[in-house]
Design a protein around this motif. Sequence first.
Motif, PDB file in Angstrom:
ATOM      1  N   MET A  64      12.887  -0.326   2.681  1.00 12.82           N
ATOM      2  CA  MET A  64      12.307   0.938   2.255  1.00 12.82           C
ATOM      3  C   MET A  64      12.992   2.092   2.984  1.00 12.82           C
ATOM      4  O   MET A  64      13.639   1.901   4.015  1.00 12.82           O
ATOM      5  CB  MET A  64      10.807   0.945   2.544  1.00 12.82           C
ATOM      6  N   ASN A  65      12.850   3.300   2.474  1.00 11.25           N
ATOM      7  CA  ASN A  65      13.558   4.445   3.009  1.00 11.25           C
ATOM      8  C   ASN A  65      12.779   5.128   4.121  1.00 11.25           C
ATOM      9  O   ASN A  65      11.555   5.161   4.111  1.00 11.25           O
ATOM     10  CB  ASN A  65      13.814   5.472   1.891  1.00 11.25           C
ATOM     11  N   SER A  66      13.509   5.731   5.056  1.00 12.86           N
ATOM     12  CA  SER A  66      12.866   6.457   6.147  1.00 12.86           C
ATOM     13  C   SER A  66      12.152   7.704   5.658  1.00 12.86           C
ATOM     14  O   SER A  66      11.329   8.275   6.364  1.00 12.86           O
ATOM     15  CB  SER A  66      13.913   6.837   7.209  1.00 12.86           C
ATOM     16  N   THR A  67      12.472   8.147   4.444  1.00  8.80           N
ATOM     17  CA  THR A  67      11.830   9.331   3.872  1.00  8.80           C
ATOM     18  C   THR A  67      10.527   9.004   3.150  1.00  8.80           C
ATOM     19  O   THR A  67       9.892   9.896   2.589  1.00  8.80           O
ATOM     20  CB  THR A  67      12.781  10.038   2.885  1.00  8.80           C
ATOM     21  N   ASP A  68      10.138   7.754   3.135  1.00  5.26           N
ATOM     22  CA  ASP A  68       8.869   7.359   2.513  1.00  5.26           C
ATOM     23  C   ASP A  68       7.723   7.691   3.456  1.00  5.26           C
ATOM     24  O   ASP A  68       7.642   7.146   4.560  1.00  5.26           O
ATOM     25  CB  ASP A  68       8.868   5.854   2.211  1.00  5.26           C
ATOM     26  N   HIS A  69       6.836   8.582   3.024  1.00  5.18           N
ATOM     27  CA  HIS A  69       5.748   9.033   3.889  1.00  5.18           C
ATOM     28  C   HIS A  69       4.358   8.688   3.368  1.00  5.18           C
ATOM     29  O   HIS A  69       3.373   8.893   4.076  1.00  5.18           O
ATOM     30  CB  HIS A  69       5.842  10.543   4.096  1.00  5.18           C
ATOM     31  N   THR A  70       4.269   8.200   2.143  1.00  4.44           N
ATOM     32  CA  THR A  70       2.978   7.810   1.580  1.00  4.44           C
ATOM     33  C   THR A  70       3.142   6.469   0.881  1.00  4.44           C
ATOM     34  O   THR A  70       4.264   6.067   0.559  1.00  4.44           O
ATOM     35  CB  THR A  70       2.461   8.847   0.557  1.00  4.44           C
ATOM     36  N   PRO A  71       2.042   5.764   0.621  1.00  2.00           N
ATOM     37  CA  PRO A  71       2.149   4.512  -0.142  1.00  2.00           C
ATOM     38  C   PRO A  71       2.800   4.702  -1.505  1.00  2.00           C
ATOM     39  O   PRO A  71       3.520   3.825  -1.983  1.00  2.00           O
ATOM     40  CB  PRO A  71       0.689   4.058  -0.263  1.00  2.00           C
ATOM     41  N   ALA A  72       2.555   5.849  -2.141  1.00  2.00           N
ATOM     42  CA  ALA A  72       3.193   6.114  -3.437  1.00  2.00           C
ATOM     43  C   ALA A  72       4.704   6.226  -3.280  1.00  2.00           C
ATOM     44  O   ALA A  72       5.466   5.778  -4.154  1.00  2.00           O
ATOM     45  CB  ALA A  72       2.617   7.384  -4.050  1.00  2.00           C
ATOM     46  N   ASP A  73       5.165   6.803  -2.166  1.00  2.00           N
ATOM     47  CA  ASP A  73       6.607   6.859  -1.887  1.00  2.00           C
ATOM     48  C   ASP A  73       7.184   5.452  -1.760  1.00  2.00           C
ATOM     49  O   ASP A  73       8.286   5.173  -2.248  1.00  2.00           O
ATOM     50  CB  ASP A  73       6.878   7.616  -0.581  1.00  2.00           C
ATOM     51  N   LEU A  74       6.460   4.574  -1.086  1.00  2.00           N
ATOM     52  CA  LEU A  74       6.936   3.199  -0.917  1.00  2.00           C
ATOM     53  C   LEU A  74       7.145   2.525  -2.259  1.00  2.00           C
ATOM     54  O   LEU A  74       8.141   1.822  -2.470  1.00  2.00           O
ATOM     55  CB  LEU A  74       5.936   2.388  -0.087  1.00  2.00           C
ATOM     56  N   LEU A  75       6.215   2.742  -3.177  1.00  2.00           N
ATOM     57  CA  LEU A  75       6.352   2.125  -4.497  1.00  2.00           C
ATOM     58  C   LEU A  75       7.535   2.710  -5.256  1.00  2.00           C
ATOM     59  O   LEU A  75       8.277   1.976  -5.915  1.00  2.00           O
ATOM     60  CB  LEU A  75       5.064   2.304  -5.296  1.00  2.00           C
TER      61      LEU A  75
END
Length: 251
Positions: free
Chosen positions: A1-12
């Motif tokens: 996953m990316n370091s810019t993912d800050h919410t669960p929706a970002d992870l998806l």
Amino acid sequence: MNSTDHTPADLLRSALAADPGRPLVTFYDDATGERVELSVATFANWVAKTANLLQGDLSATPGDRVALLLPAHWQTAVWLIACASVGAVADVGGDPAAADVVVSGPDTLSAARACRGERVALALRPLGGRFPQVPDGFADYAVEVPSQGDRFVPFAAVGPEEAGLIVAGREFSGAEVVERARAEAAGLGLTGPGSRILSGLSYDTWEGLNAGLYGPLATGGSVVLCRHLEQLGEEGLAKRVESERVSVVRR
């Protein structure tokens, strides 16, 4: 996953961009014999439709509280990420009387009627089936969600520091969910992409949510989510671990 993912929706979103065809959630109900496998793309489609239902038909806005009276189930996982997509607070097992929206399984409809806002009922039948008769005062999720759009765009940006999840009385922001899932991944045995965890834990604790959804999503792994696992027996569990190529078990 990316370091810019800050919410669960970002992870998806990152999982969808990286490998949409890989398994994300495989669900078993050992009381009914049901098995459902959702790839990242299929799971994301359910999330988009559910988020559109939540934001559009149910008029949920960022900060609204959504009481989830649901067991560990693939549809519960969908609702958790749909809430994160809209910016609503997913209150797992929360008080319906204090919620703007309640989402209930068939066994908690009586309690869910305390919600004075919108009410949604899930039959939790195999293949996402409908109720034979829609419960009075509720919208049937299986009836309402298929016609929703396959792409979701929030009306307002979702801030990662805003409240996003309440479980066992503890409130987490979206960023805290992501950070804690990443920090605890190794302890769950999720060593990176391709890790596959079998979880028989309930969703009413952080540990259950992390093993059953957030941990695998944060690490590029997948989960075999089992309801009524106690009915399977040790021999049956061993066979499932082998057939599903599970690397770690939590129950």
